[in-house]
Design an enzyme around this catalytic site. Structure first.
Site, PDB file in Angstrom:
ATOM      1  CE  LYS A 191      33.603  38.904  44.847  1.00 19.20           C
ATOM      2  NZ  LYS A 191      32.462  39.604  45.471  1.00 19.20           N
ATOM      3  CG  HIS A 245      27.546  44.793  44.083  1.00 19.81           C
ATOM      4  ND1 HIS A 245      28.394  44.216  43.167  1.00 19.81           N
ATOM      5  CD2 HIS A 245      26.789  43.780  44.573  1.00 19.81           C
ATOM      6  CE1 HIS A 245      28.172  42.915  43.109  1.00 19.81           C
ATOM      7  NE2 HIS A 245      27.196  42.619  43.952  1.00 19.81           N
ATOM      8  NE  ARG A 248      26.972  40.571  40.116  1.00 17.34           N
ATOM      9  CZ  ARG A 248      27.176  39.719  39.130  1.00 17.34           C
ATOM     10  NH1 ARG A 248      27.269  40.157  37.888  1.00 17.34           N
ATOM     11  NH2 ARG A 248      27.294  38.426  39.360  1.00 17.34           N
TER      12      ARG A 248
END
Length: 295
Positions: A191, A245, A248
């Site tokens: 990213k 997410h 993570r």
């Protein structure tokens, strides 16, 4: 005479360019539309950014010409957006406006004296998440996925918890970038635009070894399939406010709780600025107390 004609041709050419890039005739919508084609299309996250710009183009501020566009107009857009969107979303939109105008000024040659977006204050972001994932929730998710026979999603889910890799990084992982002997998974593009090599835990290695295919993509799951299945499982289990997410966040927090240092965790997570890790790590106080008590 020839020299004079040449100089007049130059001046005429410059006048034509100034008219072509005249800020009194070019709207913010024109700039953003070109930005989509020339800049955003080259980015890894182009789909997300282009979706954001498409929504941005519907705002009245985009009807203003670059000559009419002022800090006050952009600030008014910011204030209106804050009534319906999170500060983080508004910050991203303001950044796109500022960046697109800068590119128009410095790269495309638009006749812009100064960027009005440079003078607009960004809203403060106070929506940092501190969501941890409990072992009970992990078991709920695994059981629900087992019930609907989605072992492929289970593998992705558990791999995320073991590696702190983003959803897109996991789904795009290729077998030729995996080294089981050296216990690593290489990500050639991430990213933030930098490659990184992720060291693998024993559990992560076992997940990879149990995959049926050993060529092409490691996980045969599409992004849309994962999103749809995730929503279904959240409804089925009744788990509240858990995003993919967050896995993570959880993985990074667990790495710190295992005693890994800031540089070690940054190597795994790919954070270029270690200070950014504080947004993702939320250690459980009683665990820190136990560690202090054992010293």
């Amino acid at each position: 005479m020839a020299w004079a004609n040449k100089e007049e041709a130059k001046r005429s050419s410059l006048r034509t360019l100034r008219q072509l890039f005249d800020p009194r005739k070019i709207t913010l919508r024109d700039v953003l539309t070109r930005y989509i084609e020339d800049v955003s299309a080259q980015k890894i996250s182009r789909e997300t950014e282009q979706y954001r710009i498409a929504k941005l183009l519907r705002a009245p501020v985009c009807d203003l010409t670059l000559y009419e566009l002022s800090p006050n107009a952009i600030a008014q857009f910011r204030n209106n957006r804050l009534l319906e969107a999170k500060p983080s979303t508004v910050c991203r939109e303001l950044h796109i406006i500022k960046q697109s105008i800068n590119i128009a000024k410095y790269e495309w040659g638009y006749d812009i004296e100064e960027n009005p977006a440079e003078f607009v204050k960004y809203p403060k972001i106070r929506n940092a998440r501190s969501r941890r994932v409990s072992e009970y929730e992990i078991q709920l998710v695994v059981d629900a996925l087992t019930e609907i026979e989605r072992d492929d999603i289970i593998a992705v889910f558990l791999f995320a918890l073991q590696t702190a890799m983003r959803r897109g990084e996991i789904l795009s992982l290729q077998w030729h970038h995996v080294d089981l002997k050296r216990r690593t998974a290489h990500l050639p593009m991430t990213k933030n635009g930098f490659a990184r090599t992720v060291p693998l835990t024993n559990a992560a290695l076992n997940i990879l070894r149990n995959q049926t295919t050993k060529k092409g993509s490691v996980f045969d799951v599409t992004s849309d399939a994962l999103k749809m299945c995730w929503r279904r499982i959240m409804l089925k289990t009744g788990i509240n406010d858990l995003h993919f997410h967050d896995l993570r966040h959880e993985a990074i927090s667990r790495f710190f709780e295992l005693g890994l240092s800031m540089p070690e965790v940054a190597l795994i997570s790919g954070h270029r600025d270690p200070r950014m890790l504080f947004r993702y790590t939320h250690l459980v106080p009683y665990q820190l107390a136990e560690k202090l008590g054992s010293m």
